[in-house]
Design a protein around this motif. Structure first.
Motif, PDB file in Angstrom:
ATOM      1  N   GLU A 248       0.842  -1.224  -0.183  1.00 48.39           N
ATOM      2  CA  GLU A 248      -0.373   0.022  -0.093  1.00 48.39           C
ATOM      3  C   GLU A 248       1.207   1.107   0.360  1.00 48.39           C
ATOM      4  O   GLU A 248       1.935   1.324   0.822  1.00 48.39           O
ATOM      5  CB  GLU A 248      -0.542   0.231   1.268  1.00 48.39           C
ATOM      6  CG  GLU A 248      -2.474   0.896   1.593  1.00 48.39           C
ATOM      7  CD  GLU A 248      -3.283  -0.134  -0.123  1.00 48.39           C
ATOM      8  OE1 GLU A 248      -3.895   0.731  -0.481  1.00 48.39           O
ATOM      9  OE2 GLU A 248      -3.489  -1.548   0.291  1.00 48.39           O
ATOM     10  N   GLY A 249       0.431   2.227  -0.814  1.00 45.21           N
ATOM     11  CA  GLY A 249       1.027   2.973  -0.692  1.00 45.21           C
ATOM     12  C   GLY A 249       1.505   4.082   0.461  1.00 45.21           C
ATOM     13  O   GLY A 249       1.472   4.430   0.958  1.00 45.21           O
ATOM     14  N   LEU A 250      -0.235   4.687   0.034  1.00 41.01           N
ATOM     15  CA  LEU A 250      -1.071   5.728   1.079  1.00 41.01           C
ATOM     16  C   LEU A 250      -2.249   5.661   1.113  1.00 41.01           C
ATOM     17  O   LEU A 250      -2.912   6.438  -0.066  1.00 41.01           O
ATOM     18  CB  LEU A 250      -0.373   7.277   1.184  1.00 41.01           C
ATOM     19  CG  LEU A 250      -0.753   7.976   2.412  1.00 41.01           C
ATOM     20  CD1 LEU A 250       0.075   6.992   3.585  1.00 41.01           C
ATOM     21  CD2 LEU A 250      -0.853   8.717   2.507  1.00 41.01           C
ATOM     22  N   VAL A 269       2.128  -2.517   5.788  1.00 40.60           N
ATOM     23  CA  VAL A 269       3.205  -2.502   5.243  1.00 40.60           C
ATOM     24  C   VAL A 269       3.213  -1.131   4.691  1.00 40.60           C
ATOM     25  O   VAL A 269       2.070  -0.564   4.583  1.00 40.60           O
ATOM     26  CB  VAL A 269       2.151  -3.605   3.954  1.00 40.60           C
ATOM     27  CG1 VAL A 269       2.802  -5.183   4.795  1.00 40.60           C
ATOM     28  CG2 VAL A 269       0.918  -3.702   3.901  1.00 40.60           C
ATOM     29  N   GLY A 270       3.844  -0.859   3.733  1.00 36.46           N
ATOM     30  CA  GLY A 270       4.081   0.796   3.020  1.00 36.46           C
ATOM     31  C   GLY A 270       4.382   1.125   4.055  1.00 36.46           C
ATOM     32  O   GLY A 270       4.135   1.679   5.230  1.00 36.46           O
ATOM     33  N   GLY A 271       2.289   2.708   3.281  1.00 40.73           N
ATOM     34  CA  GLY A 271       2.644   3.742   4.528  1.00 40.73           C
ATOM     35  C   GLY A 271       1.064   3.743   4.537  1.00 40.73           C
ATOM     36  O   GLY A 271       0.999   4.387   5.958  1.00 40.73           O
ATOM     37  N   ASN A 272       0.753   2.172   5.818  1.00 38.46           N
ATOM     38  CA  ASN A 272      -0.224   1.956   6.334  1.00 38.46           C
ATOM     39  C   ASN A 272      -0.217   2.411   7.852  1.00 38.46           C
ATOM     40  O   ASN A 272      -0.054   2.904   8.552  1.00 38.46           O
ATOM     41  CB  ASN A 272      -0.359   0.207   6.438  1.00 38.46           C
ATOM     42  CG  ASN A 272      -1.339  -0.138   4.977  1.00 38.46           C
ATOM     43  OD1 ASN A 272      -1.939   0.771   4.572  1.00 38.46           O
ATOM     44  ND2 ASN A 272      -1.814  -1.000   5.526  1.00 38.46           N
ATOM     45  N   ILE A 273       1.551   2.265   7.817  1.00 39.75           N
ATOM     46  CA  ILE A 273       2.420   2.366   9.826  1.00 39.75           C
ATOM     47  C   ILE A 273       2.206   4.266   9.709  1.00 39.75           C
ATOM     48  O   ILE A 273       2.777   4.140  10.522  1.00 39.75           O
ATOM     49  CB  ILE A 273       3.389   1.332   9.558  1.00 39.75           C
ATOM     50  CG1 ILE A 273       4.248   1.855   8.734  1.00 39.75           C
ATOM     51  CG2 ILE A 273       3.275   0.625   9.424  1.00 39.75           C
ATOM     52  CD1 ILE A 273       5.865   1.485   8.988  1.00 39.75           C
ATOM     53  N   GLU A 274       2.314   4.527   8.586  1.00 41.07           N
ATOM     54  CA  GLU A 274       1.841   5.695   8.211  1.00 41.07           C
ATOM     55  C   GLU A 274       0.647   6.817   8.881  1.00 41.07           C
ATOM     56  O   GLU A 274       0.354   7.373   9.485  1.00 41.07           O
ATOM     57  CB  GLU A 274       2.785   7.060   7.589  1.00 41.07           C
ATOM     58  CG  GLU A 274       4.313   6.578   6.469  1.00 41.07           C
ATOM     59  CD  GLU A 274       4.295   6.944   5.634  1.00 41.07           C
ATOM     60  OE1 GLU A 274       4.297   8.161   5.624  1.00 41.07           O
ATOM     61  OE2 GLU A 274       5.303   5.894   5.271  1.00 41.07           O
TER      62      GLU A 274
END
Length: 345
Positions: A248-250, A269-274
């Motif tokens: 996932e990007g964001l 994964v990806g931008g999820n943790i942001e």
């Protein structure tokens, strides 16, 4: 001032010809522009980059994903996840290698590259783009207006019992097969549970076959592609939103789910943790981990207080993704590319 040139203007033409025509359209329309800003690195990006070279204009590129990897997974035999794909292996099909070269070539020759997450910045840097040229600007998000309450949405959609929802393009890396496989297990604890999947894509027939294999026609519904407002109504009505994705990007969709107040299970994964933190705004589980995924779903369905706490925390984060913030940061990057003219006094 801004001029917008969409790829839709040439999409009716045969491949290659459409890209050539698009190049000439950019060449004509960008003559009076200071910066050419392309929204993808392949179909739009390469013709726009070449046009910028002939016009001697600054070129800025936005990258929201790895197109070569996505196409490779769907039709090029790529089995690796995005991080593994960008680790350096080159023994892929001609299509994948060609797309990979185009997107990296376009990004390397851009004066600036914009990405919507820090994760994508790390991916683009692996293409050989200097990190100083890559700028993270989170996409804008506006919370849905006049959204239905949960009870009103359930009544309108005629939904009953426990409702687990996933919204995704039907592609392998969205992990929808695993959700279907989990349903028989979840039904032992929640006999009234229904899994709803919204989206379309190349995996539809495989998912239909899996539903038939487990005789889940009454418990798993593939709703297809729906209008955006309908998607929001289903999100409001659901007891739980699950995004079992390997990439996932964001996710703009996750922001909408957070704003609408539906508890979330997704992957780190990806931008999820942001966007979300495990145990605070959502429960994060490893991609396609059957045990973790089942446990997380059961936890949020059984513990409404925990689910409510996640929802409250998630809603607080949404305000940081305002349109004003995105535009101001974008203007800074565009302006930085325009060389001021020296005026003799």
């Amino acid at each position: 001032t801004v001029q917008v040139l969409t790829f839709a203007e040439v999409r009716y033409l045969p491949k290659i010809l459409r890209h050539l025509v698009y190049f000439f359209k950019v060449l004509i329309r960008a003559r009076s522009s200071d910066v050419i800003y392309a929204q993808d690195p392949v179909s739009v990006g390469l013709p726009a980059l070449i046009a910028s070279f002939f016009l001697r204009k600054k070129f800025m590129l936005k990258v929201v994903g790895d197109y070569a990897w996505e196409q490779g997974v769907q039709r090029g035999g790529v089995k690796e996840n995005l991080d593994e794909f960008n680790a350096g292996k080159t023994s892929y099909s001609f299509l994948v290698r060609g797309l990979r070269w185009i997107e990296s070539f376009t990004a390397r020759h851009a004066d600036a590259v914009v990405v919507p997450s820090n994760y994508l910045k790390t991916i683009i840097s692996k293409w050989g783009v200097p990190e100083k040229k890559i700028h993270v600007i989170y996409n804008a998000f506006e919370a849905p207006i006049d959204s239905l309450s949960r009870d009103a949405a359930r009544k309108k959609l005629d939904l009953h019992g426990k409702v687990v929802l996933s919204v995704a393009r039907l592609v392998p890396w969205k992990g929808l097969s695993m959700l279907i496989v989990l349903v028989p297990v979840l039904l032992k604890e929640f006999p009234d549970l229904t899994l709803l999947i919204i989206g379309s894509g190349p995996e539809q027939k495989n998912l239909e076959a899996l539903i038939a294999k487990f005789s889940l026609e009454s418990k798993v519904k593939l709703l297809g592609q729906l209008p955006h407002q309908s998607v929001l109504e289903y999100v409001s009505a659901a007891d739980l939103f699950v995004l079992n994705t390997s990439y996932e990007g964001l996710s703009h969709l996750l922001l909408e789910v957070m704003a609408l107040g539906t508890p979330i299970v997704t992957t780190p994964v990806g931008g999820n943790i942001e966007l979300v933190k495990n145990g605070k705004d959502a429960i994060l589980v490893q991609y396609n981990d059957q045990v973790e995924l089942c446990s997380a779903i059961e936890k949020l369905l059984e513990d409404p207080l925990c689910a409510k706490e996640h929802v409250i925390n998630a809603k607080k984060k949404v305000g940081a993704f305002s349109k004003e913030r995105m535009l101001s940061e974008l203007i800074v990057q565009l302006s930085s590319l325009v060389v001021p003219v020296n005026v003799k006094k």
